[in-house]
Scaffold this motif. Sequence first.
Motif, PDB file in Angstrom:
ATOM      1  N   THR A   1       0.842  -1.202   0.000  1.00 12.08           N
ATOM      2  CA  THR A   1       0.000   0.000   0.000  1.00 12.08           C
ATOM      3  C   THR A   1       0.873   1.246   0.000  1.00 12.08           C
ATOM      4  OG1 THR A   1      -0.108   0.069   2.420  1.00 12.08           O
ATOM      5  CG2 THR A   1      -1.823  -1.184   1.273  1.00 12.08           C
ATOM      6  N   ASN A   2       0.246   2.353  -0.404  1.00 13.47           N
ATOM      7  CA  ASN A   2       0.858   3.673  -0.246  1.00 13.47           C
ATOM      8  C   ASN A   2      -0.151   4.598   0.409  1.00 13.47           C
ATOM      9  OD1 ASN A   2      -0.946   4.304  -2.284  1.00 13.47           O
ATOM     10  ND2 ASN A   2       0.623   4.577  -3.863  1.00 13.47           N
ATOM     11  N   SER A   3       0.122   5.887   0.414  1.00 12.13           N
ATOM     12  CA  SER A   3      -0.757   6.837   1.100  1.00 12.13           C
ATOM     13  C   SER A   3      -2.126   6.950   0.461  1.00 12.13           C
ATOM     14  CB  SER A   3      -0.094   8.229   1.136  1.00 12.13           C
ATOM     15  OG  SER A   3       0.183   8.685  -0.174  1.00 12.13           O
ATOM     16  N   LYS A   4      -2.268   6.498  -0.792  1.00 12.13           N
ATOM     17  CA  LYS A   4      -3.533   6.626  -1.509  1.00 12.13           C
ATOM     18  C   LYS A   4      -4.377   5.351  -1.482  1.00 12.13           C
ATOM     19  CE  LYS A   4      -1.804  10.169  -4.671  1.00 12.13           C
ATOM     20  NZ  LYS A   4      -0.517  10.333  -3.935  1.00 12.13           N
ATOM     21  N   GLY A   5      -3.802   4.253  -0.999  1.00 15.15           N
ATOM     22  CA  GLY A   5      -4.585   3.030  -0.924  1.00 15.15           C
ATOM     23  C   GLY A   5      -3.756   1.805  -1.240  1.00 15.15           C
ATOM     24  N   LYS A   6      -4.449   0.734  -1.577  1.00 17.13           N
ATOM     25  CA  LYS A   6      -3.803  -0.552  -1.823  1.00 17.13           C
ATOM     26  C   LYS A   6      -3.335  -0.660  -3.263  1.00 17.13           C
ATOM     27  CE  LYS A   6      -4.674  -5.536  -1.399  1.00 17.13           C
ATOM     28  NZ  LYS A   6      -5.661  -6.568  -1.019  1.00 17.13           N
ATOM     29  N   VAL A   7      -2.058  -1.035  -3.420  1.00 24.06           N
ATOM     30  CA  VAL A   7      -1.473  -1.166  -4.749  1.00 24.06           C
ATOM     31  C   VAL A   7      -1.586  -2.606  -5.255  1.00 24.06           C
ATOM     32  CG1 VAL A   7       0.633  -0.919  -6.122  1.00 24.06           C
ATOM     33  CG2 VAL A   7       0.116   0.738  -4.305  1.00 24.06           C
ATOM     34  N   ALA A   8      -1.211  -3.572  -4.429  1.00 23.22           N
ATOM     35  CA  ALA A   8      -1.224  -4.972  -4.863  1.00 23.22           C
ATOM     36  C   ALA A   8      -1.123  -5.869  -3.645  1.00 23.22           C
ATOM     37  CB  ALA A   8      -0.082  -5.256  -5.837  1.00 23.22           C
TER      38      ALA A   8
ATOM     39  N   PHE B   1      11.629  -4.104  -4.902  1.00 19.50           N
ATOM     40  CA  PHE B   1      10.441  -3.855  -5.715  1.00 19.50           C
ATOM     41  C   PHE B   1      10.337  -2.368  -6.055  1.00 19.50           C
ATOM     42  CE2 PHE B   1       9.699  -7.621  -3.276  1.00 19.50           C
ATOM     43  CZ  PHE B   1       8.926  -8.459  -4.056  1.00 19.50           C
ATOM     44  N   GLU B   2       9.956  -2.091  -7.276  1.00 16.87           N
ATOM     45  CA  GLU B   2       9.629  -0.733  -7.711  1.00 16.87           C
ATOM     46  C   GLU B   2       8.265  -0.776  -8.401  1.00 16.87           C
ATOM     47  OE1 GLU B   2      12.642   1.033 -10.091  1.00 16.87           O
ATOM     48  OE2 GLU B   2      14.268   0.627  -8.667  1.00 16.87           O
ATOM     49  N   PHE B   3       7.324  -0.017  -7.855  1.00 12.15           N
ATOM     50  CA  PHE B   3       5.967   0.037  -8.406  1.00 12.15           C
ATOM     51  C   PHE B   3       5.712   1.425  -8.992  1.00 12.15           C
ATOM     52  CE2 PHE B   3       5.835  -3.153  -5.069  1.00 12.15           C
ATOM     53  CZ  PHE B   3       5.194  -4.201  -5.695  1.00 12.15           C
ATOM     54  N   VAL B   4       5.324   1.440 -10.251  1.00  9.95           N
ATOM     55  CA  VAL B   4       4.932   2.687 -10.914  1.00  9.95           C
ATOM     56  C   VAL B   4       3.416   2.756 -10.877  1.00  9.95           C
ATOM     57  CG1 VAL B   4       5.007   4.041 -13.034  1.00  9.95           C
ATOM     58  CG2 VAL B   4       6.966   2.601 -12.388  1.00  9.95           C
ATOM     59  N   THR B   5       2.876   3.701 -10.111  1.00 17.96           N
ATOM     60  CA  THR B   5       1.426   3.819  -9.927  1.00 17.96           C
ATOM     61  C   THR B   5       0.895   5.067 -10.614  1.00 17.96           C
ATOM     62  OG1 THR B   5       1.729   4.969  -7.815  1.00 17.96           O
ATOM     63  CG2 THR B   5       1.514   2.572  -7.757  1.00 17.96           C
ATOM     64  N   ASN B   6      -0.367   5.007 -10.978  1.00 16.83           N
ATOM     65  CA  ASN B   6      -1.046   6.123 -11.642  1.00 16.83           C
ATOM     66  C   ASN B   6      -1.724   7.002 -10.586  1.00 16.83           C
ATOM     67  OD1 ASN B   6      -2.293   7.790 -13.494  1.00 16.83           O
ATOM     68  ND2 ASN B   6      -3.997   6.389 -13.843  1.00 16.83           N
ATOM     69  N   ILE B   7      -1.455   8.286 -10.619  1.00 17.45           N
ATOM     70  CA  ILE B   7      -2.036   9.200  -9.634  1.00 17.45           C
ATOM     71  C   ILE B   7      -3.507   9.443  -9.920  1.00 17.45           C
ATOM     72  CG2 ILE B   7      -1.911  11.524  -8.677  1.00 17.45           C
ATOM     73  CD1 ILE B   7       1.059  11.517  -9.246  1.00 17.45           C
TER      74      ILE B   7
ATOM     75  N   PRO C   1      -4.183   2.169  -9.245  1.00 20.83           N
ATOM     76  CA  PRO C   1      -3.756   1.457 -10.456  1.00 20.83           C
ATOM     77  C   PRO C   1      -2.232   1.359 -10.525  1.00 20.83           C
ATOM     78  CG  PRO C   1      -5.380   3.157 -10.976  1.00 20.83           C
ATOM     79  CD  PRO C   1      -4.952   3.393  -9.565  1.00 20.83           C
ATOM     80  N   CYS C   2      -1.747   0.155 -10.769  1.00 19.68           N
ATOM     81  CA  CYS C   2      -0.306  -0.078 -10.927  1.00 19.68           C
ATOM     82  C   CYS C   2      -0.010  -0.229 -12.416  1.00 19.68           C
ATOM     83  CB  CYS C   2       0.128  -1.334 -10.171  1.00 19.68           C
ATOM     84  SG  CYS C   2       1.898  -1.655 -10.219  1.00 19.68           S
ATOM     85  N   VAL C   3       0.850   0.622 -12.914  1.00 21.44           N
ATOM     86  CA  VAL C   3       1.169   0.629 -14.341  1.00 21.44           C
ATOM     87  C   VAL C   3       2.263  -0.386 -14.664  1.00 21.44           C
ATOM     88  CG1 VAL C   3       1.942   2.046 -16.282  1.00 21.44           C
ATOM     89  CG2 VAL C   3       0.539   3.058 -14.467  1.00 21.44           C
ATOM     90  N   GLN C   4       3.280  -0.458 -13.823  1.00 23.68           N
ATOM     91  CA  GLN C   4       4.408  -1.340 -14.070  1.00 23.68           C
ATOM     92  C   GLN C   4       5.081  -1.698 -12.752  1.00 23.68           C
ATOM     93  OE1 GLN C   4       7.653   0.475 -16.149  1.00 23.68           O
ATOM     94  NE2 GLN C   4       8.612  -1.469 -16.752  1.00 23.68           N
ATOM     95  N   PHE C   5       5.646  -2.882 -12.693  1.00 22.26           N
ATOM     96  CA  PHE C   5       6.467  -3.240 -11.532  1.00 22.26           C
ATOM     97  C   PHE C   5       7.780  -3.831 -12.023  1.00 22.26           C
ATOM     98  CE2 PHE C   5       4.098  -7.199 -12.271  1.00 22.26           C
ATOM     99  CZ  PHE C   5       5.111  -8.143 -12.225  1.00 22.26           C
ATOM    100  N   VAL C   6       8.827  -3.606 -11.243  1.00 21.88           N
ATOM    101  CA  VAL C   6      10.163  -4.142 -11.518  1.00 21.88           C
ATOM    102  C   VAL C   6      10.672  -4.778 -10.230  1.00 21.88           C
ATOM    103  CG1 VAL C   6      12.522  -3.674 -12.264  1.00 21.88           C
ATOM    104  CG2 VAL C   6      10.624  -2.355 -13.230  1.00 21.88           C
ATOM    105  N   VAL C   7      11.073  -6.038 -10.309  1.00 20.61           N
ATOM    106  CA  VAL C   7      11.614  -6.759  -9.153  1.00 20.61           C
ATOM    107  C   VAL C   7      13.026  -7.201  -9.505  1.00 20.61           C
ATOM    108  CG1 VAL C   7      11.292  -8.628  -7.509  1.00 20.61           C
ATOM    109  CG2 VAL C   7       9.303  -7.597  -8.616  1.00 20.61           C
ATOM    110  N   SER C   8      13.976  -6.900  -8.639  1.00 20.28           N
ATOM    111  CA  SER C   8      15.367  -7.283  -8.867  1.00 20.28           C
ATOM    112  C   SER C   8      15.934  -7.965  -7.632  1.00 20.28           C
ATOM    113  CB  SER C   8      16.218  -6.070  -9.233  1.00 20.28           C
ATOM    114  OG  SER C   8      16.223  -5.125  -8.188  1.00 20.28           O
TER     115      SER C   8
END
Length: 395
Positions: free
Chosen positions: A230-237, A335-341, A264-271
Amino acid sequence: MIEISAKLIGGPVYLPGDSIGCCITFLNKTPASFQNDDRKNNFEVLAWSSAQIHCSCVTNDKRITDKNFHGSAELSVNSETSFFPHKEDIGHIVFSTKPKILFCEMKLLSGESKSFLYTETLQNEIPPSYRGQLVKYSYKITIGTQRVNNAIKLLKIPLRILVIDEIFSIFLYDEVILGFPEVSTCEDSIDLSPSNPFLDICEKDKELEPTFQVLQNITTRRNANFYNITNSKGKVARFCLFKSAYKLGEDIIGTFDFEMSTVPCVQFVVSLQCEEIISEKYRLPGKRDRAVTPYSNCSEFCLNMKQCFLNLPIPLYITPAFSTNIVSLRWKLHFEFVTNIKSTELLRNTSKNDRIWHAPKSMEIETMVWDLPIQIYPTTTISDLHTQTKSYLVI
């Protein structure tokens, strides 16, 4: 002309406490046409030969101070006539065995060869082989040989040493040694390690069988863990990881669930990343105390998707977690999550049941990061029984 060949018995990869065997052969390759008629003089003479294992440590002098470094002191010796196995190595010697003399004054006729077996047992408290940003540990078997009235020649054979993390060692001590010889973290106690009925079990595997049994059971244990991201705006995944302990060469498998997401999650990157942490004693003032190195990664565009899968391979060449007096190595998933504002749901109805989604021309996004620690251990198959490392030197 003497050819020196050295062949490791059992492969180049070992654990602390293992016994290392190296077959060293000396062959006189002087052609018969160069021999004298007097057979008494048709031989080559070697004065002596000796072998030793040592570990050299190279540190990043911009991040680590060497004032408190307790390596082996370098002796002021004549390297032309004295056995000085690490004279060409840089850095500090943090571990070395006592040199063993293979022979003194050996004569070889043309075409004649003699072999010697060099054996050594590694100590339990030694660092692993590692090449990182802050510190490097490298092991070698050095064979020094001198012909009469000539300088010493060195033959070096690299070794790879893997260690088991302190956490596993404590678990093994508590569970196996202190009255629990049949420990198993799975529901059954069946040996889960791979086996080949056509190969004989070597003594090395028999000695390490209890360790491999516990290690195999720990890394085979599957207990799904769920994480709400989650982030400050709600649940991401919602992320599911089926286990947190892995062996070298395995795949990290996980799933992402976006069905109940409010952001909404636009893209995720896991390394897969390793983190080197410098101990306070060796840290330079004003410098960062850690370095991060990424390895394999997985990236996916997931906008408007309900589920995505993660498949991240663990390379065989990396070093499992360890700790020394200089640095500690830990592994994590980054993890890096790209979310839509703002909402980008642009839909156009074409019929009662079909709708067409049009991608927006621009999108306001923000990125959030998250780290999840994992445990990486050595593989239970240390080396192939048929793999042998051979090196040559001509003097």
